[in-house]
Motif scaffolding. Structure first.
Motif, PDB file in Angstrom:
ATOM      1  N   GLN A 270       0.827  -1.213   0.000  1.00  0.00           N
ATOM      2  CA  GLN A 270       0.000   0.000   0.000  1.00  0.00           C
ATOM      3  C   GLN A 270       0.862   1.264   0.000  1.00  0.00           C
ATOM      4  O   GLN A 270       0.455   2.290  -0.539  1.00  0.00           O
ATOM      5  CB  GLN A 270      -0.983   0.005   1.174  1.00  0.00           C
TER       6      GLN A 270
ATOM      7  N   PHE B 279       1.376   3.051  -3.150  1.00  0.00           N
ATOM      8  CA  PHE B 279       0.220   3.817  -3.629  1.00  0.00           C
ATOM      9  C   PHE B 279       0.080   5.137  -2.868  1.00  0.00           C
ATOM     10  O   PHE B 279      -0.362   6.118  -3.445  1.00  0.00           O
ATOM     11  CB  PHE B 279      -1.063   2.989  -3.502  1.00  0.00           C
TER      12      PHE B 279
ATOM     13  N   TYR C 229      -1.715   3.982 -14.788  1.00  0.00           N
ATOM     14  CA  TYR C 229      -2.473   2.825 -14.303  1.00  0.00           C
ATOM     15  C   TYR C 229      -3.864   2.822 -14.946  1.00  0.00           C
ATOM     16  O   TYR C 229      -4.354   1.806 -15.427  1.00  0.00           O
ATOM     17  CB  TYR C 229      -2.590   2.877 -12.772  1.00  0.00           C
TER      18      TYR C 229
ATOM     19  N   HIS D  71     -15.286  -5.668 -14.365  1.00  0.00           N
ATOM     20  CA  HIS D  71     -15.908  -4.713 -13.446  1.00  0.00           C
ATOM     21  C   HIS D  71     -17.422  -4.694 -13.630  1.00  0.00           C
ATOM     22  O   HIS D  71     -18.182  -4.587 -12.676  1.00  0.00           O
ATOM     23  CB  HIS D  71     -15.332  -3.305 -13.667  1.00  0.00           C
TER      24      HIS D  71
ATOM     25  N   ILE E 146     -13.671   0.076  -1.407  1.00  0.00           N
ATOM     26  CA  ILE E 146     -12.366   0.369  -0.789  1.00  0.00           C
ATOM     27  C   ILE E 146     -11.271   0.214  -1.845  1.00  0.00           C
ATOM     28  O   ILE E 146     -11.268  -0.764  -2.600  1.00  0.00           O
ATOM     29  CB  ILE E 146     -12.072  -0.618   0.359  1.00  0.00           C
ATOM     30  N   GLY E 147     -10.334   1.134  -1.873  1.00  0.00           N
ATOM     31  CA  GLY E 147      -9.265   1.081  -2.885  1.00  0.00           C
ATOM     32  C   GLY E 147      -9.879   1.240  -4.258  1.00  0.00           C
ATOM     33  O   GLY E 147      -9.594   0.488  -5.180  1.00  0.00           O
ATOM     34  N   THR E 148     -10.715   2.257  -4.367  1.00  0.00           N
ATOM     35  CA  THR E 148     -11.522   2.406  -5.585  1.00  0.00           C
ATOM     36  C   THR E 148     -10.675   2.732  -6.814  1.00  0.00           C
ATOM     37  O   THR E 148     -11.108   2.518  -7.951  1.00  0.00           O
ATOM     38  CB  THR E 148     -12.627   3.463  -5.352  1.00  0.00           C
TER      39      THR E 148
ATOM     40  N   PRO F  17      -9.245   4.242  -9.984  1.00  0.00           N
ATOM     41  CA  PRO F  17      -9.857   5.190 -10.928  1.00  0.00           C
ATOM     42  C   PRO F  17     -11.381   5.291 -10.817  1.00  0.00           C
ATOM     43  O   PRO F  17     -11.995   6.075 -11.519  1.00  0.00           O
ATOM     44  CB  PRO F  17      -9.472   4.616 -12.298  1.00  0.00           C
TER      45      PRO F  17
ATOM     46  N   LEU G  51     -13.210   4.954  -1.188  1.00  0.00           N
ATOM     47  CA  LEU G  51     -12.107   5.289  -0.279  1.00  0.00           C
ATOM     48  C   LEU G  51     -10.816   4.819  -0.934  1.00  0.00           C
ATOM     49  O   LEU G  51     -10.773   3.707  -1.481  1.00  0.00           O
ATOM     50  CB  LEU G  51     -12.311   4.539   1.050  1.00  0.00           C
TER      51      LEU G  51
ATOM     52  N   ILE H 129      -6.314   5.117  -0.406  1.00  0.00           N
ATOM     53  CA  ILE H 129      -5.180   5.630   0.362  1.00  0.00           C
ATOM     54  C   ILE H 129      -4.325   6.588  -0.459  1.00  0.00           C
ATOM     55  O   ILE H 129      -3.518   7.334   0.073  1.00  0.00           O
ATOM     56  CB  ILE H 129      -4.354   4.426   0.893  1.00  0.00           C
TER      57      ILE H 129
ATOM     58  N   ASP I   5      -7.297   5.346   4.752  1.00  0.00           N
ATOM     59  CA  ASP I   5      -6.821   3.966   4.904  1.00  0.00           C
ATOM     60  C   ASP I   5      -7.943   3.149   5.536  1.00  0.00           C
ATOM     61  O   ASP I   5      -8.494   3.572   6.569  1.00  0.00           O
ATOM     62  CB  ASP I   5      -5.588   4.013   5.833  1.00  0.00           C
TER      63      ASP I   5
ATOM     64  N   THR J   2     -12.081  -4.348  -5.281  1.00  0.00           N
ATOM     65  CA  THR J   2     -11.558  -5.216  -6.340  1.00  0.00           C
ATOM     66  C   THR J   2     -10.049  -5.040  -6.370  1.00  0.00           C
ATOM     67  O   THR J   2      -9.539  -3.946  -6.624  1.00  0.00           O
ATOM     68  CB  THR J   2     -12.147  -4.852  -7.730  1.00  0.00           C
TER      69      THR J   2
ATOM     70  N   TRP K  98      -3.224  -4.411   1.663  1.00  0.00           N
ATOM     71  CA  TRP K  98      -3.450  -3.739   2.953  1.00  0.00           C
ATOM     72  C   TRP K  98      -2.485  -4.216   4.026  1.00  0.00           C
ATOM     73  O   TRP K  98      -2.376  -5.424   4.282  1.00  0.00           O
ATOM     74  CB  TRP K  98      -4.882  -3.983   3.464  1.00  0.00           C
TER      75      TRP K  98
HETATM   76  C1  LIG Z   1      -4.555  -2.523  -7.713  1.00  0.00           C
HETATM   77  S1  LIG Z   1      -5.409  -1.041  -7.336  1.00  0.00           S
HETATM   78  C2  LIG Z   1      -7.109  -1.493  -7.730  1.00  0.00           C
HETATM   79  C3  LIG Z   1      -7.933  -0.281  -8.053  1.00  0.00           C
HETATM   80  C4  LIG Z   1      -9.400  -0.563  -8.420  1.00  0.00           C
HETATM   81  N1  LIG Z   1     -10.123  -1.194  -7.344  1.00  0.00           N
HETATM   82  C5  LIG Z   1      -9.492  -1.379  -9.687  1.00  0.00           C
HETATM   83  O1  LIG Z   1     -10.097  -2.474  -9.646  1.00  0.00           O
HETATM   84  O2  LIG Z   1      -8.995  -0.919 -10.714  1.00  0.00           O
HETATM   85  C6  LIG Z   1      -5.425  -1.066  -5.564  1.00  0.00           C
HETATM   86  C7  LIG Z   1      -5.982   0.216  -4.941  1.00  0.00           C
HETATM   87  O3  LIG Z   1      -6.092   0.037  -3.515  1.00  0.00           O
HETATM   88  C8  LIG Z   1      -5.668   1.229  -2.869  1.00  0.00           C
HETATM   89  N2  LIG Z   1      -5.260   0.887  -1.476  1.00  0.00           N
HETATM   90  C9  LIG Z   1      -4.204   0.140  -1.084  1.00  0.00           C
HETATM   91  N3  LIG Z   1      -4.162   0.003   0.250  1.00  0.00           N
HETATM   92  C10 LIG Z   1      -5.253   0.681   0.737  1.00  0.00           C
HETATM   93  C11 LIG Z   1      -5.768   0.903   2.040  1.00  0.00           C
HETATM   94  N4  LIG Z   1      -5.155   0.406   3.126  1.00  0.00           N
HETATM   95  N5  LIG Z   1      -6.909   1.629   2.185  1.00  0.00           N
HETATM   96  C12 LIG Z   1      -7.533   2.156   1.078  1.00  0.00           C
HETATM   97  N6  LIG Z   1      -7.066   1.982  -0.192  1.00  0.00           N
HETATM   98  C13 LIG Z   1      -5.959   1.247  -0.371  1.00  0.00           C
HETATM   99  C14 LIG Z   1      -4.529   1.729  -3.744  1.00  0.00           C
HETATM  100  O4  LIG Z   1      -4.223   3.089  -3.546  1.00  0.00           O
HETATM  101  C15 LIG Z   1      -5.068   1.419  -5.141  1.00  0.00           C
HETATM  102  O5  LIG Z   1      -5.808   2.486  -5.691  1.00  0.00           O
END
Ligand SMILES: C[S@@+](CC[C@H](N)C(=O)[O-])C[C@H]1O[C@@H](n2cnc3c(N)ncnc32)[C@H](O)[C@@H]1O
Length: 231
Positions: free
Chosen positions: A6, A9, A20, A33, A52-54, A56, A75, A77, A100, A117, A123
């Motif tokens: 993480q 990122f 990306y 998706h 979470i970790g949305t 784009p 959400l 990070i 986070d 996803t 994490w």
């Molecule tokens: C591989 S990308 C996937 C993005 C999106 N979900 C997709 O399917 O294209 C992983 C995402 O998770 C976010 N991320 C990683 N650790 C996180 C955390 N602890 N809390 C929130 N977001 C997090 C990253 O910043 C990144 O945008």
């Protein structure tokens, strides 16, 4: 101590987030998706949904297209990803926040559904993150985490990738499998995911279902339910 990923990122530059976005903007990922969005929307007609970790923000855009009634939250990070999601989702009523999931700041019992996803494997403190998801979920509701896993069937995945990428440009045909493979190497094995969940409040209320929703057969749907209160 070395983190799970993480950190890379957190400090992601905006140009890298745009890269990306471009590299993952393939028909195969769009299909995946879309199928995940359909799966979620079929389970929730109204209420609040958190991605979470949305990144784009593509999943949220598709969920909105299928059910504009849902109250959507994203959400991430990464400031660069939140900036990108704000651009991609401009004009839609989506609440996007940098944060986070280990300590999200959302109220207790707030969401009807939580999803992600391809984020869980990154994490740090995965058990604390799951405890946080348990806290912010409403009772009787579930989180659906879509994640790749390491003990996948390599020949089945290679075959599906080849078929999925046929229509894509040469650059994407070369880059996408490498991105997926490096993700797969970082992910957990199925038994490791189970072991993590068993140490959390979801211990008695989870299922792991292999799925190939729109993509290669390297995905698990991790359903974790916050049990309804006893009468
Ligand atoms: C591989 S990308 C996937 C993005 C999106 N979900 C997709 O399917 O294209 C992983 C995402 O998770 C976010 N991320 C990683 N650790 C996180 C955390 N602890 N809390 C929130 N977001 C997090 C990253 O910043 C990144 O945008």
């Amino acid at each position: 101590m070395k983190g799970r990923g993480q950190e890379s990122f957190v400090s992601l530059p905006r140009f890298a987030a745009r890269l990306y976005n471009a590299l993952t903007h393939t028909q195969a990922i769009e299909r995946q998706h879309r199928e995940i969005a359909r799966d979620l929307v079929a389970r929730l007609a109204r209420g609040r949904l958190l991605d979470i970790g949305t990144g784009p923000g593509r999943l949220l855009s598709l969920v909105h297209e299928l059910n504009p009634e849902l109250e959507l939250f994203g959400l991430d990070i990464s400031e660069a990803m939140v900036h990108l999601a704000r651009k991609n989702l401009a004009g839609l009523n989506v609440n996007l926040q940098r944060g986070d999931i280990r300590s999200s700041g959302f109220p207790d019992d707030f969401f009807e559904m939580v999803t992600c996803t391809g984020s869980f494997y990154l994490w740090d403190g995965s058990e604390e993150c799951l405890e946080e998801i348990f806290r912010i979920l409403k009772r009787g509701h579930s989180a659906y985490l879509f994640e790749t896993y390491q003990d996948f069937d390599e020949s089945a995945v290679q075959k599906a990738l080849k078929a999925n990428l046929q229509q894509e440009s040469l650059v994407r045909r070369l880059v996408t499998p490498r991105l997926l493979m490096s993700q797969l190497r970082m992910t957990y094995r199925t038994n490791e995911i189970s072991d993590i969940i068993k140490r959390t409040a979801f211990a008695d209320s989870y299922t792991l279902d292999p799925t190939s929703l729109g993509g290669p057969p390297a995905w698990l749907r991790i359903r974790s339910t916050k049990p309804a209160a006893r009468a």
